[in-house]
Every structure is written in C-alpha cells, then in structure tokens.
Design a protein around this motif. Structure first.
Motif, PDB file in Angstrom:
ATOM      1  N   HIS A   1      23.622  80.676  22.071  1.00 21.12           N
ATOM      2  CA  HIS A   1      24.858  80.034  21.611  1.00 21.12           C
ATOM      3  C   HIS A   1      25.857  79.858  22.749  1.00 21.12           C
ATOM      4  N   ILE A   2      25.715  80.642  23.821  1.00 19.96           N
ATOM      5  CA  ILE A   2      26.657  80.534  24.941  1.00 19.96           C
ATOM      6  C   ILE A   2      26.535  79.174  25.613  1.00 19.96           C
TER       7      ILE A   2
ATOM      8  N   LYS B   1      26.740  76.398  24.414  1.00 15.20           N
ATOM      9  CA  LYS B   1      27.686  75.439  23.849  1.00 15.20           C
ATOM     10  C   LYS B   1      29.061  75.536  24.499  1.00 15.20           C
ATOM     11  N   LEU B   2      29.321  76.617  25.244  1.00 15.50           N
ATOM     12  CA  LEU B   2      30.632  76.805  25.886  1.00 15.50           C
ATOM     13  C   LEU B   2      30.615  76.113  27.240  1.00 15.50           C
ATOM     14  N   CYS B   3      30.945  74.837  27.230  1.00 14.29           N
ATOM     15  CA  CYS B   3      30.801  74.004  28.438  1.00 14.29           C
ATOM     16  C   CYS B   3      31.837  74.320  29.509  1.00 14.29           C
TER      17      CYS B   3
ATOM     18  N   SER C   1      31.221  80.426  19.932  1.00 18.55           N
ATOM     19  CA  SER C   1      30.868  79.114  20.489  1.00 18.55           C
ATOM     20  C   SER C   1      31.500  77.974  19.695  1.00 18.55           C
ATOM     21  N   GLU C   2      31.731  78.191  18.395  1.00 15.65           N
ATOM     22  CA  GLU C   2      32.301  77.132  17.555  1.00 15.65           C
ATOM     23  C   GLU C   2      33.824  77.150  17.523  1.00 15.65           C
TER      24      GLU C   2
ATOM     25  N   GLU D   1      27.831  82.963  17.631  1.00 12.91           N
ATOM     26  CA  GLU D   1      27.873  81.606  17.069  1.00 12.91           C
ATOM     27  C   GLU D   1      29.309  81.219  16.719  1.00 12.91           C
TER      28      GLU D   1
END
Length: 597
Positions: free
Chosen positions: A421-422, A424-426, A397-398, A394
C-alpha cells in the motif's frame, strides 16, 4: 449581606481545619503503629521474604545493534543470568541499542524535533522485560558492562503477560527517573537506583534509555528484580515522616506519564461563565496563540477549561499543527484520539510512536482519527506501534495523500503484503522500514530500481543487507549522484577488491556520512580515494577492517576538514598510540577506538 453569613463562613472554616488536623493525627498515629512492627535495620518483615529474579524474557524493544537472526549485540541477551558481568569491554553477548551520542542528529537526514515535547520526556529507546513471579518491587539492578549511564527511566506495569485472560486495566508506574547524565568511566557497574514503592505487584519492567551523552554504545548484560510477594512495610530507616506530609494541601500525586486524566482534560465542553478577563482579551489573537504555543499538551488541555476565551484558543486547530503524542504512550487510547479529532483538522506532523500497544488503540480508532485528520499530514511517526495492521497502511495510503515522511520502524507485526500500500504514496521523501518484515531476496534488483527511479535520493541505509553485491553498489553510485549518506555496515558480500568502495568515492562527491562497519576488506586505497574525492565527509565508520594504516587516515583527516566522527574500533593496524597521535594532530575529530578486555 446579613452578618450571619460571615460568621457561618468562619465557623465552617474552623470546623474544616479541625477535621483536617484530626485526620492527619489519626493517620500519623496509624503510621507510627505500623512502623513499630518492623524490625530495625530490616527492609521487610521476616514473614515476607524478598524474591530476587533475573529477567525471564524480552517481550518488546525499540532497536538493537544486532540482526534479527543472531544473538550478537541483541536485546535478547538481557534475558537470564549475566553473560559478561563483572567483566568490562565490548562483548557480543550483551544487549546494545542502535545508536549513541549525537552523531545521528547531526546527519542531513536527521528529522527535526517535535514542538511541545515535555522537558521530562527524553527517552530515545526502550526494552521491556518479563519475570517469572509478580512481586512488589523493592529494587531493580541493571548490570552494565560497557559505557554505562544510558538508563534514564524504569517503569513497572500492572499487567501480567503470562495471565491467560487480558487485564481489565493496564497501569504503568514510574519506579525511577532521571535526566541524562554523563558517566565518565566506561567500566562495568551494577546500577542500583533508589526506586519508589508502588501499590501493585508486577512482573513486567520497562527500561528507557538516552544515549546522547555517551562516547560509545552502552552495553547491558542482565536485569535483576528484587521484590516481595506481599506489599512491603517500609523500614524505620527509610520511612521517616516527611515534613511535606504535614502540609494542608491535599494534592494528589502527579500522573506518572505527565498526562493526568488525559481524556477528562480533553473533554472540556461544559464551561461556565467566569469573571472578566481583564486586559488579556485585548491582546491580538495571534499573540495569544504564540504564547500558548509554548505549553505542553496536558497544560493546553487544562487551560482550555478555565474560561471561554482560552478554550477558544486552546481548541484552535493551529495549536495542533505539530502533535507529539509519544511522551504519553502509557495513557493514550481510542478515547483520547476521539477527543483530539476536532482539534487536529490541520495537523501536519503527527507522532504516535510507542503508543497504542496492549489494546490501548484499536485499528478502528486509528482509522477514524486519520479519516478526519489525515488530509494535511506531511510527517507520520509510527515507530513500535504494534496495533498497526494491513488495514492501517491502507487507510494511511488513502487518507494521507500529502505524506512525505513515514516511519514504521520496529512495527514487526505488519505482514509483508501490507507494505504494497505504500506504493500509493507518491510524495514520499523519507521511509523508515527498520525491523519490519519486508521480504527482499535480491538487493541488487532493489538497488537497480532505486538508481533508476530515485535520482534525487540523498540518504540510503542498507545496514545488514546480506546479499547486495558490487553490481548493486555500482548502479547506486551512477544513478544517485546526490547521495549524502550511505550506510553499508555489516554487508558481508561487499569486497574492496572489486573496486566498489573506490567507485563510490569517485562518483559520490557529496558524501557526508559513510558507514562501512565490519567490512574487513576496506583498505588504504579506499581511504585515499575518499580523501581525494569526498572532502565534505563528516562521519566515517570502518570498524573491524584489518587493512587500513595510520598514514592513510592522516591523509583523510588532512583533506576532510569537516570530519567529526571516525570509528576505527577493532582495526588491527590502528593501535592506541596511533589514535593518540592522530587526536593530538586533529583534536576536533572524535576518533573512537574500542577493544575487548
């Protein structure tokens, strides 16, 4: 200056030399007295019998060729008595690492090496073994049954994995190390390196390997640990006085993992005024930075304590854009990361593989580091970092919005839900999830989503995907036309009769690497389709097929001029004579033919 002071200085030096000589004489006398109690031609006192034991358990490893639900070619085969030795050949009952040679480094997907990696660190894989009894090691024997020579380091740990209470301190000591060397013979051998004596008992041994010089996979069968319950006394044969012992320098033994007191070296806040820097500070700032860029991390930390000028340069965040901490896995901890924070504001590549295990790095310590140093990260290597949990993913990803490359291989303690959470890593372009607990029930669905969302995908590894079918392969072939590497090894549900392999060859003309390992249905038609459509092919693995003839392979070799690796091991129609004839005609191609003796 008064003449008294030079005289006092001389007297002080004479007095110091006398004390040194007296100390050495006493030490040598004590050493000789201790040696007299040892019987000639005996390594240990009769009262301290040697214990010989096989490994009890495999507790950690970086990779293996087998699957997680099998015993074939897995690291777990290293536990217990040998299954094959002294036999030679390719046997499923042995331990086999995932790669060998330099073929993986030659693939388009191969990651670039990190700068500042110390030359002594060349380990690619490791396995950790526990033994029943803690002993002072006198010998470690590795039983190798096929293509020996991969083991380059043997380490011992002070921690007892079977102790009910955690140790106050965990130490790792190198028993033996050597650079990778070429072993020409592929037969079995009992590897018996000469190890050094350590001052603590151990029942946790770590083997580190480098398989880059091997012609095929190394296979290990068992490990024996020889040792004594009490600290052994050196024998007359091996304890002759070294002339280096008589030197006046009092240098301590070098740190076993190349980072001598890392935390102290990082903490360089108390610098004193020194003499003039001569003309060195006349050099352009950029030139000094370029010179220091050739130093390893420990040397950079030591140099930062010499003067204010060099401290400024050594602490410049530009020196830490690429930071490889994997070589220092045995010493790195939360305190180390805390000291590095101020220097790593611009870090883009970070390698924390193998680090932080056994409580060295906490989730809080890792999170604090990324909160300060994660904003510019593009590449993050976390292979075998067992401190990771869902909170860590998390935080990644943030705090790492620019991340393009993430390696989580062999992070088996991450729960399945953590991987959400991965998403979120565009910007991710490379993701490694080897030996993780990602739960996938329908690989055809995943293949369909990849084909729809990843049109520019160039590399896909589906090794040991147990339920992908020709439908998923068809979608991949049509949706990802730029694929250059595809690993479909050990995918039992794929059958050549459905036309899936021929379709791949026709729709993926850019293929450079194709692994169809252990698929017995691959046939001449598939090979001829590759020869007609995939002329850029460089690596092909068809190990285990029964339906490919030497004639079709000849067509392939004539068409694919860049082909450098062809694995036809256990291909029943390809005998040694056929391999020899092909090798004579195409000497630049490494044609591998393995068999069991």
């Amino acid at each position: 200056m008064s003449p008294v002071f030079p005289m006092l200085t001389v007297l002080t030096m004479v007095y110091y030399i006398c004390l040194r000589r007296r100390a050495r004489t006493a030490a040598r006398g004590e050493m000789m007295r201790s040696r007299r109690v040892v019987e000639p031609n005996s390594r240990t006192s009769p009262l301290n019998a040697e214990v010989v034991q096989y490994a009890k358990e495999v507790v950690d490893f970086s990779s293996h060729y087998g699957s997680e639900n099998s015993m074939s070619y897995t690291m777990w085969n290293l536990a217990g008595v040998p299954n094959v030795f002294p036999g030679s050949g390719d046997f499923t009952q042995t331990a086999v690492f995932r790669t060998y040679g330099t073929w993986w480094d030659q693939c388009p997907s191969a990651s670039l090496p990190f700068k500042r990696t110390p030359p002594h660190f060349q380990s690619q894989d490791y396995v950790e073994l526990t033994f029943e009894q803690q002993v002072y090691p006198t010998a470690v024997h590795v039983l190798e049954t096929y293509h020996p020579g991969a083991v380059i380091r043997i380490l011992a740990c002070s921690a007892n994995p079977y102790s009910p209470s955690p140790p106050a301190e965990v130490r790792w000591e190198i028993l033996w190390s050597e650079r990778p060397t070429k072993v020409n013979a592929s037969q079995a051998r009992q590897f018996k390196p000469c190890i050094k004596q350590i001052n603590f008992p151990t029942n946790l041994i770590r083997l580190e390997v480098n398989s880059s010089l091997l012609d095929y996979y190394t296979e290990l069968d068992a490990v024996l640990l020889h040792g004594t319950k009490d600290k052994p006394v050196l024998s007359l044969e091996t304890s002759l006085i070294d002339m280096n012992d008589l030197e006046d320098d009092g240098c301590e033994e070098k740190d076993v993992c190349g980072m001598d007191s890392l935390n102290k070296k990082l903490n360089s806040t108390a610098l004193k005024e020194g003499p003039s820097n001569g003309y060195f500070d006349k050099l352009p700032y950029e030139l000094i930075q370029l010179i220091l860029n050739h130093l390893t991390l420990p040397d950079l930390c030591r140099l930062s304590q010499t003067c204010r000028l060099l401290n400024q340069h050594c602490c410049d965040p530009l020196q830490y854009i690429h930071l490889n901490l994997q070589p220092y896995w045995a010493k790195l901890n939360d305190t180390s990361l805390e000291f590095l924070q101020a220097r790593c504001a611009l870090v883009q590549w970070l390698n924390l593989s193998w680090t932080g295990n056994r409580g060295f790095i906490s989730v809080a310590g890792f999170s604090r580091f990324l909160m300060v140093c994660g904003s510019q990260l593009v590449r993050l290597e976390l292979s075998c970092s067992h401190f990771l949990d869902e909170t860590c993913l998390e935080i990644i990803s943030e705090m790492c919005p620019n991340l393009q490359d993430l390696n989580l291989s062999s992070c088996g303690k991450l729960p399945p839900q953590a991987f959400s959470h991965i998403a979120k890593l565009c910007g991710l372009r490379r993701l490694v999830l080897y030996r993780t607990k990602v739960e996938i029930e329908e690989y055809d669905v995943i293949a369909s989503m990849i084909a729809a969302k990843c049109k520019k995908l160039r590399t896909l590894d589906l090794w040991r995907c147990k339920n992908i079918t020709e439908n998923g392969i068809a979608e991949l072939a049509s949706g990802c036309p730029l694929l250059e590497e595809l690993d479909l090894g050990w995918c039992p549900t794929l059958q050549s009769s459905t036309g899936c392999f021929a379709r791949l060859a026709r729709q993926l003309p850019n293929l450079q690497k194709l692994f169809l390992t252990a698929n017995r249905s691959v046939c001449d038609t598939d090979i001829e389709e590759l020869a007609s459509n995939c002329i850029q092919l460089r690596q092909l693995d068809i190990l285990g097929t029964r339906m490919v003839s030497p004639a079709s392979l000849r067509k392939l070799l004539e068409s694919c001029k860049d082909l450098c690796l062809l694995d036809v091991s256990f291909c029943s129609q390809i005998d040694n004579r056929a391999v020899l004839e092909l090798h004579v005609s195409f000497p630049k191609v490494f044609i591998k033919k393995s068999f069991t003796q």
